[in-house]
Motif scaffolding. Structure first.
Motif, PDB file in Angstrom:
ATOM      1  N   MET A   1       0.843  -1.179   0.000  1.00 19.80           N
ATOM      2  CA  MET A   1       0.000   0.000   0.000  1.00 19.80           C
ATOM      3  C   MET A   1       0.886   1.240   0.000  1.00 19.80           C
ATOM      4  O   MET A   1       1.819   1.341   0.776  1.00 19.80           O
ATOM      5  CB  MET A   1      -0.905  -0.017   1.218  1.00 19.80           C
ATOM      6  CG  MET A   1      -1.779   1.212   1.312  1.00 19.80           C
ATOM      7  SD  MET A   1      -3.046   1.102   2.586  1.00 19.80           S
ATOM      8  CE  MET A   1      -2.175   1.776   3.988  1.00 19.80           C
ATOM      9  N   ASP A   2       0.568   2.178  -0.853  1.00 20.71           N
ATOM     10  CA  ASP A   2       1.279   3.452  -0.912  1.00 20.71           C
ATOM     11  C   ASP A   2       0.879   4.293   0.294  1.00 20.71           C
ATOM     12  O   ASP A   2      -0.290   4.614   0.475  1.00 20.71           O
ATOM     13  CB  ASP A   2       0.918   4.173  -2.215  1.00 20.71           C
ATOM     14  CG  ASP A   2       1.715   5.443  -2.407  1.00 20.71           C
ATOM     15  OD1 ASP A   2       2.460   5.840  -1.494  1.00 20.71           O
ATOM     16  OD2 ASP A   2       1.589   6.045  -3.487  1.00 20.71           O
ATOM     17  N   THR A   3       1.830   4.643   1.133  1.00 19.89           N
ATOM     18  CA  THR A   3       1.515   5.390   2.351  1.00 19.89           C
ATOM     19  C   THR A   3       1.315   6.872   2.095  1.00 19.89           C
ATOM     20  O   THR A   3       0.961   7.605   3.013  1.00 19.89           O
ATOM     21  CB  THR A   3       2.629   5.198   3.397  1.00 19.89           C
ATOM     22  OG1 THR A   3       3.868   5.639   2.827  1.00 19.89           O
ATOM     23  CG2 THR A   3       2.720   3.759   3.832  1.00 19.89           C
ATOM     24  N   ASP A   4       1.520   7.335   0.873  1.00 16.74           N
ATOM     25  CA  ASP A   4       1.317   8.744   0.563  1.00 16.74           C
ATOM     26  C   ASP A   4      -0.097   9.043   0.084  1.00 16.74           C
ATOM     27  O   ASP A   4      -0.451  10.199  -0.085  1.00 16.74           O
ATOM     28  CB  ASP A   4       2.307   9.200  -0.522  1.00 16.74           C
ATOM     29  CG  ASP A   4       3.735   9.172  -0.018  1.00 16.74           C
ATOM     30  OD1 ASP A   4       3.943   9.304   1.200  1.00 16.74           O
ATOM     31  OD2 ASP A   4       4.634   9.013  -0.857  1.00 16.74           O
ATOM     32  N   GLN A   5      -0.900   8.028  -0.145  1.00 22.48           N
ATOM     33  CA  GLN A   5      -2.255   8.230  -0.647  1.00 22.48           C
ATOM     34  C   GLN A   5      -3.259   7.457   0.192  1.00 22.48           C
ATOM     35  O   GLN A   5      -3.010   6.329   0.591  1.00 22.48           O
ATOM     36  CB  GLN A   5      -2.361   7.774  -2.100  1.00 22.48           C
ATOM     37  CG  GLN A   5      -1.562   8.613  -3.051  1.00 22.48           C
ATOM     38  CD  GLN A   5      -1.814   8.177  -4.498  1.00 22.48           C
ATOM     39  OE1 GLN A   5      -2.534   7.234  -4.772  1.00 22.48           O
ATOM     40  NE2 GLN A   5      -1.198   8.878  -5.416  1.00 22.48           N
ATOM     41  N   LEU A   6      -4.385   8.102   0.431  1.00 21.96           N
ATOM     42  CA  LEU A   6      -5.489   7.483   1.146  1.00 21.96           C
ATOM     43  C   LEU A   6      -6.738   7.710   0.310  1.00 21.96           C
ATOM     44  O   LEU A   6      -7.073   8.842  -0.028  1.00 21.96           O
ATOM     45  CB  LEU A   6      -5.656   8.114   2.531  1.00 21.96           C
ATOM     46  CG  LEU A   6      -6.807   7.607   3.376  1.00 21.96           C
ATOM     47  CD1 LEU A   6      -6.543   6.164   3.808  1.00 21.96           C
ATOM     48  CD2 LEU A   6      -6.992   8.481   4.596  1.00 21.96           C
ATOM     49  N   PHE A   7      -7.420   6.645  -0.066  1.00 20.76           N
ATOM     50  CA  PHE A   7      -8.613   6.751  -0.887  1.00 20.76           C
ATOM     51  C   PHE A   7      -9.845   6.606  -0.007  1.00 20.76           C
ATOM     52  O   PHE A   7     -10.016   5.595   0.680  1.00 20.76           O
ATOM     53  CB  PHE A   7      -8.604   5.694  -1.991  1.00 20.76           C
ATOM     54  CG  PHE A   7      -7.483   5.901  -2.963  1.00 20.76           C
ATOM     55  CD1 PHE A   7      -7.590   6.846  -3.971  1.00 20.76           C
ATOM     56  CD2 PHE A   7      -6.311   5.185  -2.851  1.00 20.76           C
ATOM     57  CE1 PHE A   7      -6.558   7.051  -4.868  1.00 20.76           C
ATOM     58  CE2 PHE A   7      -5.270   5.378  -3.742  1.00 20.76           C
ATOM     59  CZ  PHE A   7      -5.391   6.319  -4.751  1.00 20.76           C
ATOM     60  N   LEU A   8     -10.697   7.636  -0.028  1.00 22.48           N
ATOM     61  CA  LEU A   8     -11.852   7.739   0.857  1.00 22.48           C
ATOM     62  C   LEU A   8     -13.123   7.853   0.027  1.00 22.48           C
ATOM     63  O   LEU A   8     -13.199   8.657  -0.896  1.00 22.48           O
ATOM     64  CB  LEU A   8     -11.699   8.971   1.750  1.00 22.48           C
ATOM     65  CG  LEU A   8     -12.844   9.365   2.652  1.00 22.48           C
ATOM     66  CD1 LEU A   8     -13.068   8.319   3.722  1.00 22.48           C
ATOM     67  CD2 LEU A   8     -12.538  10.715   3.301  1.00 22.48           C
TER      68      LEU A   8
ATOM     69  N   GLY B   1     -12.295   0.527  -8.184  1.00 22.02           N
ATOM     70  CA  GLY B   1     -11.011   0.478  -7.494  1.00 22.02           C
ATOM     71  C   GLY B   1     -11.191   0.317  -6.004  1.00 22.02           C
ATOM     72  O   GLY B   1     -12.274   0.044  -5.514  1.00 22.02           O
ATOM     73  N   TYR B   2     -10.143   0.542  -5.312  1.00 18.59           N
ATOM     74  CA  TYR B   2     -10.074   0.252  -3.891  1.00 18.59           C
ATOM     75  C   TYR B   2     -10.144   1.540  -3.073  1.00 18.59           C
ATOM     76  O   TYR B   2      -9.415   2.489  -3.349  1.00 18.59           O
ATOM     77  CB  TYR B   2      -8.770  -0.484  -3.597  1.00 18.59           C
ATOM     78  CG  TYR B   2      -8.577  -0.842  -2.156  1.00 18.59           C
ATOM     79  CD1 TYR B   2      -9.236  -1.932  -1.610  1.00 18.59           C
ATOM     80  CD2 TYR B   2      -7.743  -0.099  -1.344  1.00 18.59           C
ATOM     81  CE1 TYR B   2      -9.053  -2.274  -0.288  1.00 18.59           C
ATOM     82  CE2 TYR B   2      -7.551  -0.432  -0.013  1.00 18.59           C
ATOM     83  CZ  TYR B   2      -8.218  -1.525   0.501  1.00 18.59           C
ATOM     84  OH  TYR B   2      -8.040  -1.851   1.799  1.00 18.59           O
ATOM     85  N   PHE B   3     -11.026   1.572  -2.106  1.00 20.54           N
ATOM     86  CA  PHE B   3     -11.078   2.672  -1.144  1.00 20.54           C
ATOM     87  C   PHE B   3     -10.610   2.133   0.207  1.00 20.54           C
ATOM     88  O   PHE B   3     -11.010   1.051   0.626  1.00 20.54           O
ATOM     89  CB  PHE B   3     -12.500   3.221  -1.008  1.00 20.54           C
ATOM     90  CG  PHE B   3     -12.982   3.926  -2.250  1.00 20.54           C
ATOM     91  CD1 PHE B   3     -12.656   5.250  -2.466  1.00 20.54           C
ATOM     92  CD2 PHE B   3     -13.736   3.267  -3.191  1.00 20.54           C
ATOM     93  CE1 PHE B   3     -13.089   5.908  -3.606  1.00 20.54           C
ATOM     94  CE2 PHE B   3     -14.180   3.906  -4.332  1.00 20.54           C
ATOM     95  CZ  PHE B   3     -13.854   5.230  -4.540  1.00 20.54           C
ATOM     96  N   HIS B   4      -9.774   2.882   0.881  1.00 19.99           N
ATOM     97  CA  HIS B   4      -9.295   2.471   2.203  1.00 19.99           C
ATOM     98  C   HIS B   4     -10.376   2.637   3.260  1.00 19.99           C
ATOM     99  O   HIS B   4     -10.478   1.841   4.191  1.00 19.99           O
ATOM    100  CB  HIS B   4      -8.061   3.300   2.602  1.00 19.99           C
ATOM    101  CG  HIS B   4      -6.911   3.100   1.677  1.00 19.99           C
ATOM    102  ND1 HIS B   4      -6.575   4.014   0.712  1.00 19.99           N
ATOM    103  CD2 HIS B   4      -6.039   2.084   1.554  1.00 19.99           C
ATOM    104  CE1 HIS B   4      -5.526   3.583   0.040  1.00 19.99           C
ATOM    105  NE2 HIS B   4      -5.181   2.405   0.531  1.00 19.99           N
ATOM    106  N   ILE B   5     -11.170   3.706   3.112  1.00 20.32           N
ATOM    107  CA  ILE B   5     -12.204   4.027   4.098  1.00 20.32           C
ATOM    108  C   ILE B   5     -13.507   4.336   3.365  1.00 20.32           C
ATOM    109  O   ILE B   5     -13.506   5.071   2.376  1.00 20.32           O
ATOM    110  CB  ILE B   5     -11.793   5.237   4.955  1.00 20.32           C
ATOM    111  CG1 ILE B   5     -10.530   4.925   5.759  1.00 20.32           C
ATOM    112  CG2 ILE B   5     -12.930   5.664   5.886  1.00 20.32           C
ATOM    113  CD1 ILE B   5      -9.949   6.120   6.485  1.00 20.32           C
ATOM    114  N   TYR B   6     -14.590   3.790   3.872  1.00 18.65           N
ATOM    115  CA  TYR B   6     -15.932   4.143   3.411  1.00 18.65           C
ATOM    116  C   TYR B   6     -16.623   4.868   4.556  1.00 18.65           C
ATOM    117  O   TYR B   6     -16.761   4.316   5.646  1.00 18.65           O
ATOM    118  CB  TYR B   6     -16.744   2.892   3.057  1.00 18.65           C
ATOM    119  CG  TYR B   6     -16.432   2.320   1.699  1.00 18.65           C
ATOM    120  CD1 TYR B   6     -17.192   2.669   0.598  1.00 18.65           C
ATOM    121  CD2 TYR B   6     -15.389   1.427   1.528  1.00 18.65           C
ATOM    122  CE1 TYR B   6     -16.907   2.150  -0.660  1.00 18.65           C
ATOM    123  CE2 TYR B   6     -15.103   0.900   0.283  1.00 18.65           C
ATOM    124  CZ  TYR B   6     -15.863   1.270  -0.797  1.00 18.65           C
ATOM    125  OH  TYR B   6     -15.585   0.751  -2.037  1.00 18.65           O
TER     126      TYR B   6
END
Length: 79
Positions: free
Chosen positions: A1-8, A33-38
């Protein structure tokens, strides 16, 4: 996982006092695609009548929670 990006993913569901009859996959954009947080809010998951509002019936809420968990899978936790 890229620690510079967070997908919400942020969204609100107006249930119109109905249950989750249709799959939520398209609305959740699971194919995009993939979201880290919903972050999801709900509106009108119980009928908007005084007696219903004061009654402690959470069955429709549980149905929505179960439908969301089913679509998102076990890698997400409801909080």
């Amino acid at each position: 996982m890229d620690t510079d990006q967070l997908f919400l993913f942020c969204g609100t569901l107006n249930a119109g006092t109905k249950g989750p009859e249709d799959p939520l996959r398209d609305w959740l954009r699971l194919d995009k695609g993939y979201f880290h947080i919903y972050a999801i809010s709900t509106q009108e998951i119980v009928p908007l009548k005084f007696g219903q509002l004061v009654k402690d019936d959470t069955s429709n809420q549980r149905r929505w929670e179960q439908a969301l968990q089913l679509e998102l899978g076990d890698s997400y936790e409801l909080v």
